[in-house]
Design a protein around this motif. Structure first.
Motif, mmCIF file in Angstrom:
data_model
loop_
_atom_site.group_PDB
_atom_site.id
_atom_site.type_symbol
_atom_site.label_atom_id
_atom_site.label_comp_id
_atom_site.label_asym_id
_atom_site.label_seq_id
_atom_site.Cartn_x
_atom_site.Cartn_y
_atom_site.Cartn_z
ATOM 1 N N GLU A 103 0.491 6.750 2.206
ATOM 2 C CA GLU A 103 -0.588 7.717 2.110
ATOM 3 C C GLU A 103 -2.066 7.028 2.412
ATOM 4 N N SER A 104 -1.983 6.013 2.291
ATOM 5 C CA SER A 104 -3.092 5.095 2.480
ATOM 6 C C SER A 104 -3.462 4.403 3.891
ATOM 7 N N LEU A 105 -2.184 4.437 4.572
ATOM 8 C CA LEU A 105 -1.989 3.777 5.710
ATOM 9 C C LEU A 105 -2.259 4.593 7.125
ATOM 10 N N PRO A 158 -11.674 0.119 7.169
ATOM 11 C CA PRO A 158 -11.230 1.504 6.844
ATOM 12 C C PRO A 158 -10.070 1.810 7.962
ATOM 13 N N VAL A 159 -8.959 2.806 7.609
ATOM 14 C CA VAL A 159 -8.043 3.062 8.674
ATOM 15 C C VAL A 159 -8.626 3.973 9.500
ATOM 16 N N TYR A 192 0.832 -1.262 0.086
ATOM 17 C CA TYR A 192 0.001 0.191 0.037
ATOM 18 C C TYR A 192 0.942 1.180 -0.057
ATOM 19 N N LEU A 241 -6.318 -2.768 6.440
ATOM 20 C CA LEU A 241 -6.897 -2.533 5.130
ATOM 21 C C LEU A 241 -6.889 -4.068 4.478
ATOM 22 N N GLY A 249 -2.241 0.282 10.013
ATOM 23 C CA GLY A 249 -3.281 0.608 8.943
ATOM 24 C C GLY A 249 -3.376 -0.306 7.911
#
Length: 156
Positions: free
Chosen positions: A9-11, A78-79, A6, A73, A69
């Protein structure tokens, strides 16, 4: 089966410029290793010095957050926000991280019970540990209930 990759930024539940890690370079079921390059233009950088040693605690905390995170995922959830509760035995062998340093930030889950976890964390430069600490983190299952218990209205 290898874990899914991932973008950093998504974590984490916040955004740049306050995401201080550049990327995740490795992870498995109980550890994560991230990378950061000390350079002009990133938060906390001083042109005459680099980045002060104490910022390593935030790098470690963000590595813990990225670990949680990614696991979240992986589970299709969701984080969520988490909190740093405590730092034990922080030790840094240098006062400043200099421009151009490429650092690895590793975190290993050592204990977890419900919403609280403990991680052993290290920051390494050229395969030498330059900072280490044990972090205790808290991720509430219900943020709205936590805020309400403190008399704070929660808006979505």
């Amino acid at each position: 089966m290898a874990p899914k990759d991932y973008p950093i930024e998504s974590l984490l539940p916040h955004a740049r410029p306050m995401i201080l890690l550049d990327r995740v370079i490795e992870r498995d079921s109980n550890q994560l290793i991230a990378e950061v390059m000390v350079r002009p233009g990133i938060p906390f950088f001083r042109p005459d010095k680099g980045i002060a040693a104490h910022v390593a605690v935030e790098w470690m905390a963000q590595a813990c957050g990225a670990y949680v995170g990614a696991r979240t995922l992986d589970a299709g959830m969701p984080v969520r926000v988490g909190f740093l509760l405590g730092t034990r035995d922080f030790n840094c062998r240098i006062a400043w991280f200099e421009s151009g340093n490429i650092l690895t930030v590793s975190t290993v889950l050592t204990y977890r019970q419900e919403d609280v976890a403990v991680f052993d964390c290290k920051v390494s430069r050229q395969d030498q540990v330059v900072a280490a600490a044990q972090l205790t983190v808290f991720q509430p299952a219900d943020m709205a209930a936590l805020l309400a218990s403190q008399g704070i209205a929660h808006e979505k």
